[in-house]
Design an enzyme around this catalytic site. Sequence first.
Site, PDB file in Angstrom:
ATOM      1  N   LYS A 115      -4.133   7.492   0.139  1.00  0.00           N
ATOM      2  CA  LYS A 115      -3.979   9.372   0.682  1.00  0.00           C
ATOM      3  C   LYS A 115      -4.811   9.258   1.829  1.00  0.00           C
ATOM      4  O   LYS A 115      -4.567  10.167   2.598  1.00  0.00           O
ATOM      5  CB  LYS A 115      -4.008   9.938  -0.523  1.00  0.00           C
ATOM      6  CG  LYS A 115      -3.069  10.182  -1.504  1.00  0.00           C
ATOM      7  CD  LYS A 115      -2.787  11.455  -2.196  1.00  0.00           C
ATOM      8  CE  LYS A 115      -1.463  11.484  -2.987  1.00  0.00           C
ATOM      9  NZ  LYS A 115      -1.740  12.653  -3.973  1.00  0.00           N
ATOM     10  N   LYS A 197      11.365   0.129  -5.249  1.00  0.00           N
ATOM     11  CA  LYS A 197      11.757   1.028  -6.151  1.00  0.00           C
ATOM     12  C   LYS A 197      12.122   2.383  -5.452  1.00  0.00           C
ATOM     13  O   LYS A 197      11.931   2.661  -4.348  1.00  0.00           O
ATOM     14  CB  LYS A 197      10.244   1.466  -6.964  1.00  0.00           C
ATOM     15  CG  LYS A 197      10.498   2.354  -8.168  1.00  0.00           C
ATOM     16  CD  LYS A 197       8.909   2.617  -8.788  1.00  0.00           C
ATOM     17  CE  LYS A 197       9.058   3.756  -9.454  1.00  0.00           C
ATOM     18  NZ  LYS A 197       7.744   4.466  -9.896  1.00  0.00           N
ATOM     19  N   LYS A 200      10.887   9.289  -4.558  1.00  0.00           N
ATOM     20  CA  LYS A 200      11.059  10.669  -4.381  1.00  0.00           C
ATOM     21  C   LYS A 200      10.779  11.102  -2.867  1.00  0.00           C
ATOM     22  O   LYS A 200      11.391  11.960  -2.227  1.00  0.00           O
ATOM     23  CB  LYS A 200      10.915  11.851  -5.307  1.00  0.00           C
ATOM     24  CG  LYS A 200       9.255  11.806  -5.639  1.00  0.00           C
ATOM     25  CD  LYS A 200       9.121  12.833  -6.606  1.00  0.00           C
ATOM     26  CE  LYS A 200       7.601  12.855  -6.932  1.00  0.00           C
ATOM     27  NZ  LYS A 200       7.142  13.275  -8.239  1.00  0.00           N
TER      28      LYS A 200
END
Length: 333
Positions: A115, A197, A200
């Site tokens: 991040k 995978k 979202k």
Amino acid sequence: MFGDQKVCFSGVQPSGNLTIGNYLGAIRNFSEFSELYKTFYCVVDEHAITVRQNPAELRRRTYETLALYMACGLDPEKNTLYVQSMVHEHAELAWILNCYTMFGELSRMTQFKDKSTKHADNVNAGLFTYPVLMAADILLYQTDVVPVGIDQKQHVELCRDIATRVNQIYPDLFTIPEPIMPKSGKKIMSLVEPTKKMSKSDENTNAVVYILDDRDAIIRKFKRAVTDSGAEVRAAEDKPGVTNLMTVYSCFTGKSMEEIEREFAGKGYGDFKLAVGEVTADALAPVQKRFAELMADKAALEAQMKKGAEEASYYARRTLSKMQKKLGFVQIH
Ligand code: TRP
């Protein structure tokens, strides 16, 4: 453990765009936990502000997330569903636990490293101490099990280390939690790159089917899904695309892989993909309907948030006050 009841806690980011991967891999199975544990599901709006948020959007997504979990089958009578910032004990215990967490430990967190590269213009202290707030979430409820995805496992391990350290000084203050993966959950892969995978946050929205996608979008996305060479509907390691679609079909219909192979023997990928789209749209329709009803009644959702927060603070208060007393904070009742 609270009394003789085992506790299950999980935090969910306030993001309305959950995928069928989240649904089939986790949320759909969450309701099983309420039979086995005292369950807390918390919408973690305080974690969300470690990256910049638009306030109106954050507020809307907080409502949506709560409504979506309820629409997916979490009964607020059997599960404590609430919003993190409405229970002030989370932030207070997080501060205390900061003083029992080492700089070096936090520096090793892979999500922090990722991040801070991604948001290089805003590497704030909250991003760094994010796992400590998460540890506070978990430890406040004397949690036994934490259902999480693999990406959060390292944070739960850190939480265990923090709790163990505190317990060495103040024996038995915290229950040591275990991370668990929902048993019956299946991993759903991207429709565009079926070895990855389904995520979202994937920039290619064709790769992802959201729980709230409308019927046309669902059918279109499955029609375009990447399949493999050959034309047979058969599960195999060298056929990740078809195998993934079969998994989705199997999860929504309850049919086994062999049954699906038989059902589509002699038919092409086209028929199969349409069938997958249709069963998915059919299965999600009641969830979407319930979601729309819940979102249409803000007052009822707010009453739910209030009730959830009151339930949660009852437990949170007990743990926080125990910790404060041990530390030597003055307590006047
Ligand atoms: N960090 C978790 C995520 O991004 C969300 C979370 C916050 C959480 N607090 C938690 C998960 C406590 C489990 C337990 O998905």
